[in-house]
Design an enzyme around this catalytic site. Structure first.
Site, PDB file in Angstrom:
ATOM      1  CB  CYS A 294      -0.901  -0.018   1.230  1.00  0.00           C
ATOM      2  SG  CYS A 294      -1.955   1.433   1.418  1.00  0.00           S
TER       3      CYS A 294
ATOM      4  CB  CYS B  13      -1.942   4.357   7.020  1.00  0.00           C
ATOM      5  SG  CYS B  13      -3.447   3.574   7.640  1.00  0.00           S
TER       6      CYS B  13
ATOM      7  CB  CYS C  78      -0.574  -1.955   7.612  1.00  0.00           C
ATOM      8  SG  CYS C  78      -2.120  -2.620   6.947  1.00  0.00           S
TER       9      CYS C  78
ATOM     10  CD  GLN D  10     -14.692 -12.379  15.881  1.00  0.00           C
ATOM     11  OE1 GLN D  10     -13.611 -11.848  15.628  1.00  0.00           O
ATOM     12  NE2 GLN D  10     -14.999 -12.826  17.092  1.00  0.00           N
TER      13      GLN D  10
ATOM     14  CG  PHE E 168     -17.318 -12.903  27.554  1.00  0.00           C
ATOM     15  CD1 PHE E 168     -17.353 -11.687  28.222  1.00  0.00           C
ATOM     16  CD2 PHE E 168     -16.808 -14.012  28.218  1.00  0.00           C
ATOM     17  CE1 PHE E 168     -16.879 -11.581  29.527  1.00  0.00           C
ATOM     18  CE2 PHE E 168     -16.326 -13.913  29.516  1.00  0.00           C
ATOM     19  CZ  PHE E 168     -16.369 -12.691  30.170  1.00  0.00           C
TER      20      PHE E 168
ATOM     21  CD  GLU F 270     -22.003  -9.469  24.911  1.00  0.00           C
ATOM     22  OE1 GLU F 270     -21.774  -8.277  25.128  1.00  0.00           O
ATOM     23  OE2 GLU F 270     -21.110 -10.327  24.710  1.00  0.00           O
TER      24      GLU F 270
ATOM     25  CG  ASP G 173     -14.840 -14.228  21.222  1.00  0.00           C
ATOM     26  OD1 ASP G 173     -13.701 -13.770  21.465  1.00  0.00           O
ATOM     27  OD2 ASP G 173     -15.454 -13.991  20.168  1.00  0.00           O
TER      28      ASP G 173
ATOM     29  CB  CYS H 129      -8.936 -10.185  20.642  1.00  0.00           C
ATOM     30  SG  CYS H 129      -9.610  -9.282  22.058  1.00  0.00           S
TER      31      CYS H 129
END
Length: 414
Positions: free
Chosen positions: A66, A72, A75, A250, A277, A297, A345, A371
């Site tokens: 990119c 940016c 990334c 997601q 969750f 949740e 999760d 995560c």
């Protein structure tokens, strides 16, 4: 104050954020966009230095995908070849486990393909008469105007010019708007937040109408559905989900499918499962194709969307969905006694209280979707101390070319 002189360093290894790490005198420093083994010229003071020039490039360096790379903040690793990139993500998991005294099989990293991210969280400002729409620079409030993005699905990138026209109707001054765009099965879903109190109802109505004319499926402002041309639907197994405005999803449908495959394969054959969750039902709706599910949740809108999707789907086993704060009110070990399969999760903070209850339970199979490697390892330590055996951890690279990695950890208790 005079600028610090440029000097030469050799990069030793990649740090947790993907930056190259080098030894300078008696301290470790970070140099963004460098690779292990490279000789580089740097400047600056402190622990994070500026890369001035690569003197000896690594054979693992590749051309970035990119034009915005290094400016940016989205990334940070486009310069790393695919094999060491995947190994770096896997190593993040291994290091976190070792820090907690855990050993387990860690699979090769599953890497999401380019041009597959189905949602983007843009920032937007007005500069003169022009609207700047894009992503912030790394560790910066600078806004990089988006001209291309090899990570996002093409329909999102193609909608940027139309988005600028729509947003121009909403600005009243120097405020910064947050713009969430999701590519769904029925079109783009648009959610805008950060509106000034001076943004008049007429301007909001005009912007919403302009978005529908531009082909957006739904327009939501500040969490409220304003105009819907087509309900923005997402397939979740055999069900069809209508996500709430701005609700968690997601980021990649491909990554979601891979995580769900791992979870379902680990829990197959169970008679009754619990999804903690649960969000809008990423796993609960798929599990319900095979067994009854209890889902919990804290988000009321997410549970509402899960209930609606479950009730509308054909052939699912019963889904019981409860609004419950699992941080303050975790499902207790006695409550878990009726389940023989469990998936959780949690958000980045992990699930310390809930993991403590699971550790005391007799649920034979657990899938932990995470995560954050550090909080995953912390909670896995709790589960291991409670008698669970960590079978395998699968790194999932959902956020391509970032230093972020997700994981699916599979556990069992004899």
């Amino acid at each position: 104050m005079s600028a610090s002189p440029a000097r030469t360093l050799t990069i030793d290894h990649a740090g947790a954020q993907g930056d190259g790490r080098a030894r300078e005198q008696e301290r470790w420093v970070s140099v963004p966009f460098t690779l292990p083994g490279e000789s580089v010229e740097v400047s600056g003071e402190g622990d994070r230095l500026k890369l001035e020039r690569i003197l000896t490039p690594s054979p693992e360096r590749i051309a970035p995908a990119c034009r915005h790379f290094t400016r940016c903040g989205g990334c940070t690793l486009q310069h790393m070849a695919p094999a060491p990139y995947a190994a770096f993500k896997r190593d993040l998991i291994i290091r976190s486990l070792k820090a907690r005294g855990l050993e387990a099989e860690v699979a090769d990293t599953w890497v999401t393909p380019p041009a597959s991210r189905r949602r983007a969280a843009f920032a937007a400002r007005k500069s003169g008469k022009a609207v700047i729409l894009g992503f912030h620079g790394r560790k910066s409030h600078d806004l990089i105007a988006l001209e291309e993005c090899p990570v996002l699905r093409p329909p999102i990138v193609a909608a940027v010019p139309k988005l600028k026209d729509i947003l121009a109707l909403l600005f009243t001054g120097k405020e910064e708007l947050s713009v969430l765009v999701t590519d769904t099965a029925t079109g783009l879903d648009l959610h805008i937040t950060g509106l000034s109190k001076e943004a008049k109802p007429l301007a909001r109505a005009e912007a919403s109408s302009a978005a529908l004319r531009a082909g957006f499926a739904r327009v939501s402002l500040e969490g409220a559905d304003v105009l819907t041309e087509r309900a923005p639907r997402l397939p979740v197994g055999a069900a069809s989900l209508l996500p709430p405005p701005g609700g968690f999803l997601q980021a990649s449908a491909e990554a979601e499918a891979e995580m769900a495959r791992l979870v379902l394969d680990h829990l197959k054959g169970a008679k009754r499962s619990v999804d903690l969750f649960s969000g809008c039902g990423t796993f609960a709706l798929r599990l319900a194709e095979h067994m009854p599910v209890y889902a919990a949740e804290s988000g009321r809108a997410a549970i509402g969307a899960l209930r609606a999707a479950a009730s509308a789907a054909q052939g699912l086993h019963p889904v019981t969905a409860e609004v419950r704060d699992l941080f303050r009110n975790p499902v207790s070990a006695p409550e878990l006694a009726r389940f023989d399969a469990l998936v959780l999760d949690p958000a980045r903070a992990g699930a310390a209280a809930q993991s403590a209850e699971i550790a005391k339970s007799s649920v034979p199979r657990v899938a932990y979707v995470s995560c954050d490697p550090a909080t995953l390892a912390r909670d896995l330590r709790t589960l291991a101390d409670g008698g669970y055996r960590l079978l395998r951890v699968h790194p999932i690279d959902q956020f391509l070319w970032s230093a972020h990695v997700e994981a699916v950890a599979l556990l069992e208790k004899p």
